[in-house]
Structures are given as C-alpha cells and as structure tokens.
Design an enzyme around this catalytic site. Structure first.
Site, PDB file in Angstrom:
ATOM      1  CG  PHE A  88      -1.580   1.231   1.613  1.00 61.07           C
ATOM      2  CD1 PHE A  88      -2.191   2.051   0.676  1.00 61.07           C
ATOM      3  CD2 PHE A  88      -1.601   1.629   2.962  1.00 61.07           C
ATOM      4  CE1 PHE A  88      -2.798   3.240   1.048  1.00 61.07           C
ATOM      5  CE2 PHE A  88      -2.208   2.808   3.339  1.00 61.07           C
ATOM      6  CZ  PHE A  88      -2.801   3.628   2.393  1.00 61.07           C
ATOM      7  CB  SER A  99       1.996  -3.988   7.833  1.00 62.45           C
ATOM      8  OG  SER A  99       0.999  -4.379   6.904  1.00 62.45           O
ATOM      9  CB  THR A 114       4.232   2.238  13.009  1.00 56.16           C
ATOM     10  OG1 THR A 114       2.985   2.476  13.650  1.00 56.16           O
ATOM     11  CG2 THR A 114       4.935   1.109  13.761  1.00 56.16           C
ATOM     12  CG  ASP A 115       1.150   6.163  15.364  1.00 53.79           C
ATOM     13  OD1 ASP A 115       1.028   4.967  15.028  1.00 53.79           O
ATOM     14  OD2 ASP A 115       0.174   6.946  15.415  1.00 53.79           O
ATOM     15  CE  LYS A 124       7.514  -0.955  11.094  1.00 59.82           C
ATOM     16  NZ  LYS A 124       7.982  -1.144   9.682  1.00 59.82           N
ATOM     17  CG  ASN A 157      -4.058   3.828  12.021  1.00 57.65           C
ATOM     18  OD1 ASN A 157      -3.085   3.605  12.727  1.00 57.65           O
ATOM     19  ND2 ASN A 157      -5.146   3.092  12.047  1.00 57.65           N
TER      20      ASN A 157
HETATM   21  N1  LIG Z   1      -0.572   1.159   7.043  1.00 56.22           N
HETATM   22  C1  LIG Z   1      -0.358   2.080   7.950  1.00 56.22           C
HETATM   23  O1  LIG Z   1      -1.299   2.734   8.391  1.00 56.22           O
HETATM   24  C2  LIG Z   1       1.049   2.362   8.453  1.00 56.22           C
HETATM   25  C3  LIG Z   1       1.259   3.453   9.297  1.00 56.22           C
HETATM   26  C4  LIG Z   1       2.559   3.731   9.726  1.00 56.22           C
HETATM   27  C5  LIG Z   1       3.614   2.939   9.293  1.00 56.22           C
HETATM   28  N2  LIG Z   1       3.369   1.879   8.490  1.00 56.22           N
HETATM   29  C6  LIG Z   1       4.523   1.092   8.040  1.00 56.22           C
HETATM   30  O2  LIG Z   1       4.642   1.337   6.654  1.00 56.22           O
HETATM   31  C7  LIG Z   1       5.143   0.180   5.991  1.00 56.22           C
HETATM   32  C8  LIG Z   1       4.225  -0.214   4.855  1.00 56.22           C
HETATM   33  O3  LIG Z   1       2.922  -0.478   5.368  1.00 56.22           O
HETATM   34  P1  LIG Z   1       1.745  -0.924   4.409  1.00 56.22           P
HETATM   35  O4  LIG Z   1       0.488  -0.591   5.100  1.00 56.22           O
HETATM   36  O5  LIG Z   1       2.002  -0.405   3.048  1.00 56.22           O
HETATM   37  O6  LIG Z   1       1.952  -2.498   4.431  1.00 56.22           O
HETATM   38  P2  LIG Z   1       1.468  -3.603   3.384  1.00 56.22           P
HETATM   39  O7  LIG Z   1       1.241  -4.812   4.224  1.00 56.22           O
HETATM   40  O8  LIG Z   1       0.375  -3.087   2.524  1.00 56.22           O
HETATM   41  O9  LIG Z   1       2.723  -3.820   2.452  1.00 56.22           O
HETATM   42  C9  LIG Z   1       3.873  -4.489   2.863  1.00 56.22           C
HETATM   43  C10 LIG Z   1       4.638  -4.899   1.631  1.00 56.22           C
HETATM   44  O10 LIG Z   1       5.862  -5.520   2.067  1.00 56.22           O
HETATM   45  C11 LIG Z   1       6.034  -6.726   1.345  1.00 56.22           C
HETATM   46  N3  LIG Z   1       6.815  -7.611   2.205  1.00 56.22           N
HETATM   47  C12 LIG Z   1       6.415  -8.238   3.341  1.00 56.22           C
HETATM   48  N4  LIG Z   1       7.417  -8.963   3.851  1.00 56.22           N
HETATM   49  C13 LIG Z   1       8.480  -8.796   3.017  1.00 56.22           C
HETATM   50  C14 LIG Z   1       9.811  -9.270   3.011  1.00 56.22           C
HETATM   51  N5  LIG Z   1      10.245 -10.075   3.974  1.00 56.22           N
HETATM   52  N6  LIG Z   1      10.647  -8.872   2.024  1.00 56.22           N
HETATM   53  C15 LIG Z   1      10.206  -8.055   1.030  1.00 56.22           C
HETATM   54  N7  LIG Z   1       8.948  -7.601   0.960  1.00 56.22           N
HETATM   55  C16 LIG Z   1       8.097  -7.942   1.956  1.00 56.22           C
HETATM   56  C17 LIG Z   1       4.649  -7.240   1.071  1.00 56.22           C
HETATM   57  O11 LIG Z   1       4.618  -8.147  -0.029  1.00 56.22           O
HETATM   58  C18 LIG Z   1       3.913  -5.934   0.778  1.00 56.22           C
HETATM   59  O12 LIG Z   1       4.007  -5.587  -0.583  1.00 56.22           O
HETATM   60  C19 LIG Z   1       5.271  -0.896   7.070  1.00 56.22           C
HETATM   61  O13 LIG Z   1       6.598  -0.952   7.459  1.00 56.22           O
HETATM   62  C20 LIG Z   1       4.395  -0.410   8.197  1.00 56.22           C
HETATM   63  O14 LIG Z   1       4.910  -0.842   9.432  1.00 56.22           O
HETATM   64  C21 LIG Z   1       2.123   1.570   8.048  1.00 56.22           C
END
Ligand SMILES: NC(=O)c1ccc[n+]([C@@H]2O[C@H](COP(=O)([O-])OP(=O)(O)OC[C@H]3O[C@@H](n4cnc5c(N)ncnc54)[C@H](O)[C@@H]3O)[C@@H](O)[C@H]2O)c1
Length: 348
Positions: A13, A91, A131-132, A159, A184
């Site tokens: 995402f 995640s 992340t927060d 994280k 988020n």
């Molecule tokens: N979604 C949120 O609201 C949010 C908020 C703050 C921080 N984050 C952080 O942002 C980052 C992305 O979040 P997201 O919501 O896009 O997550 P997501 O789950 O949509 O995407 C994660 C991606 O990482 C890939 N992935 C997973 N394990 C892997 C590995 N071992 N090697 C290579 N690729 C791998 C998956 O295939 C996927 O494409 C994360 O690190 C998350 O902790 C997310």
C-alpha cells in the site's frame, strides 16, 4: 542529478504510493522495487506505473525478501542504488498476535540486512519506515520523538526492534540511516484487511462490518500522500540517526470512521456489528504524535481529511477489479474465517 531509490515493500500500500510520489515529484529519479509479494503485495498494485509509457522506463521490479542478503546486495549492485526506503514489513496487528515469528524475521532481521547492505555499498542514505505504534498508547497529549518506546503488540514490538537496529547501526558503524513514525494511513491500494478498505469493500456488498468493542479507539489518520511527502522530506533533509514523527492532527475514533464510511456509501447503521476485541488489553486506546520536528523541515499535511476520505472511498468503488481479485483469493477467505469465523455463523 538522477538517483536510484530502492523501495523495499514497494508492491504494498504505502510503498507503491511512495513510488508514485517519486515518479511524479522527482522526475530525474528511478525506482527499483524489491518485494516478496506476500499476501499483502500484488503486482496489480504497481501495474499502473509499469504500463504507463511516461513512467515505465523509470521503474523496475525484483521479487525477493529483504532478509535475503544475496538478493538485496545483488539488486543494489545491479541497479547502482543510491538510497533505500524500507516499507517491507508484516504490517497487520491482529495477524501478529497469531503468528509473531514472521514479524520478527521481516521487521527486525530484514532491517538488519538492509542496514548492513547500506554500509557495505556506501549508500547515501537508508530510511526505515516505522510507525507511531512503537510508543504504545497515550490517553492525553502527544508523543514526541523523545518519548519512551513502549510497544504493546508483537507487531509494534517488531517495528521497535527494527528501529533499535537502525539506532545501533548509526552509532556503531556510522551507517547513514533515519527513521519515520507515522500514524494510521488511508488511501488507494490499501489491502482490504485494514479498517477503511475492509469496511468499504464489505459495505459495498451490503455485508456487516465487525467493529471491535464500542469503536472508541483513537487513531491519527494520515492521507498516504502526506505520509509519502513526509518520508521524502526526511530522506533528503533529515538528520542522520534521527527519528521523525509524521502526524496530521487528524484524530478520529474507529466509530467516527465507520459512520463516515456509512454516510459516504449511503449504507444503514444496521450493517455495523460490535464484536469483542480480539486484542483485549493489547488494543492501544489512542495514538497521537507531535510532528513539529518534521514541520521544522518544511513539511506539513497538504490534504483535507473529508475530501481525501471521499476520494479514497470513490477509488474502491471505481477499482473493484483490483480488490475483488484479492478478496476472491483463498488466503483472503482464510483471513476472514480466522478472525471473524465465529461471528459469520451469527449475522456477520
Ligand atoms: N498502514 C499504515 O497505516 C502504516 C502506518 C505507519 C507505518 N506503516 C509502516 O509502513 C510500511 C508499509 O505499510 P503498508 O500498510 O504499506 O503495508 P502492506 O502490508 O500493505 O505492504 C507491505 C509490503 O511488504 C512486502 N513484504 C512483506 N514482507 C516482506 C519481506 N520479507 N521482504 C520483502 N517484501 C516484503 C509485502 O509483499 C507488501 O508488498 C510498514 O513498514 C508499516 O509498518 C504503516
């Protein structure tokens, strides 16, 4: 001067939206994606950039895990990478309660491999997207970057573990790494296990939505392009070794979000089913971060919550082939059955 950015987790995402952000806002730069294509990563999520003649030549995809040092170092050498921005992660909080081991593999060990590669290849910078949630919960006020790290779930603890690797590598080896901690996110291409796309896709089919408890958990909702702009600002202007909060002062309860989605889709309140909270005491009540440090670098959220929530809902309405392909998959059905199976027999 043209730079090559390795975006790990770029088929997910936020990572895919960050690729869009670079292609739009840094016209000289190239994007290389490394993604393991777990259940949360999809090639259809990056197909728009690969098929658009204006961007196709500036984006390249490699399958692979960030824990695999041969793959990581091979991609860096082959593509002459300048920066790494790491989005790759397990995640989903609820999933971390059932199977925490995979979170430690990716969110801690994988970050180590990227830091080690950053040092080995003398890369300019690596930014770790955190992340927060690493701060834990706060009833009043806001977390600053100096607040204690007190994660409460296996996800947030993993994280936080990745962040500690960043800190130690900066101090021990002088590795040029930085961290961001955002609230988020919402926007297009979010996997439909997370609150907003999960509820939107169910409501569109007149299915009930399972809301944990009274839905009074407070989250700071950040539009994904504001997050991406913040990451980009920290990558280029942040101070090595520092962490930066990213927040929009957009606090809303899950119940408020649910009501907004019902309103936007014209669906009745009777589609909301309150269910017991599977996280119990581990469900953080409120997250809130102070983003003054990032604002001092010139960033501020550029998007209005109501407008972008409406655009997001419209995106799911207009792009049903993207999410229906996912929700039709056996692993998605298994996710629904695993988390909500016992309510499906009732009236979910
Ligand atoms: N979604 C949120 O609201 C949010 C908020 C703050 C921080 N984050 C952080 O942002 C980052 C992305 O979040 P997201 O919501 O896009 O997550 P997501 O789950 O949509 O995407 C994660 C991606 O990482 C890939 N992935 C997973 N394990 C892997 C590995 N071992 N090697 C290579 N690729 C791998 C998956 O295939 C996927 O494409 C994360 O690190 C998350 O902790 C997310």
């Amino acid at each position: 001067m043209s730079k090559t950015v390795l975006v790990t987790g770029g088929a997910g995402f936020i990572g895919s939206n960050y690729c869009r952000y670079i292609l739009q806002n840094r016209p000289d730069d190239r994007v290389v994606i490394l993604d393991a294509l777990t259940y949360a990563g999809n090639l259809s999520t990056i197909a728009d950039m690969q098929s658009n003649p204006a961007t196709a030549g500036r984006i390249k995809f490699y399958p692979g895990k960030i824990q695999d040092e041969v793959v990581v170092n091979g991609v860096i050498e082959a593509e002459k990478v300048d920066y790494i921005v790491n989005f790759a992660a397990e995640s989903h909080n609820d999933k971390s309660i059932l199977e925490p081991g995979s979170f430690i593999q990716t969110d801690v060990y994988g970050v180590f491999v990227l830091l080690d590669a950053t040092k080995r290849h003398n890369l300019e910078r690596m930014l770790h997207v955190s992340t927060d949630e690493v701060y834990g919960t706060i009833d009043n006020g806001q977390f600053t970057e100096n607040s204690p790290i007190e994660p409460n779930t296996p996800y947030s603890a993993s994280k936080a573990g990745g962040e500690m690797q960043v800190r130690a590598h900066v101090i021990t080896y002088g590795t040029p790494a930085l961290t961001t901690r955002c609230g988020n996110n919402y926007g297009a291409y979010q996997y439909p296990e997370k609150l907003i796309p999960f509820f939107v896709t169910r409501l569109m089919d007149d299915k009930k939505v399972p809301l944990y408890g009274a839905g009074n958990q407070v989250r700071d909702w950040v539009y994904v392009f504001d997050h991406c702009a913040g990451i980009d600002r920290v990558l280029h202007d942040g101070k090595i070794g520092e962490a930066y909060n990213i927040g929009s002062e957009g606090e809303r309860t899950n119940l408020e979000i649910t009501h907004a989605l019902l309103r936007l889709l014209g669906k009745p309140e009777s589609l909301v089913k309150h269910i017991p909270d599977p996280r119990g005491g581990a469900h953080d009540k409120r997250y809130s971060v102070n983003a003054d440090k990032l604002r001092a670098l010139g960033w501020k959220p550029a998007h209005n919550f109501e407008e972008t929530l409406e655009q997001t809902v419209r995106w799911y309405v207009d792009n049903q082939s993207w999410w229906r392909e996912i929700t039709a998959k056996p692993d998605y059905q298994a996710f629904i059955a695993r988390f909500y199976g016992k309510y499906l027999g009732e009236d979910l």
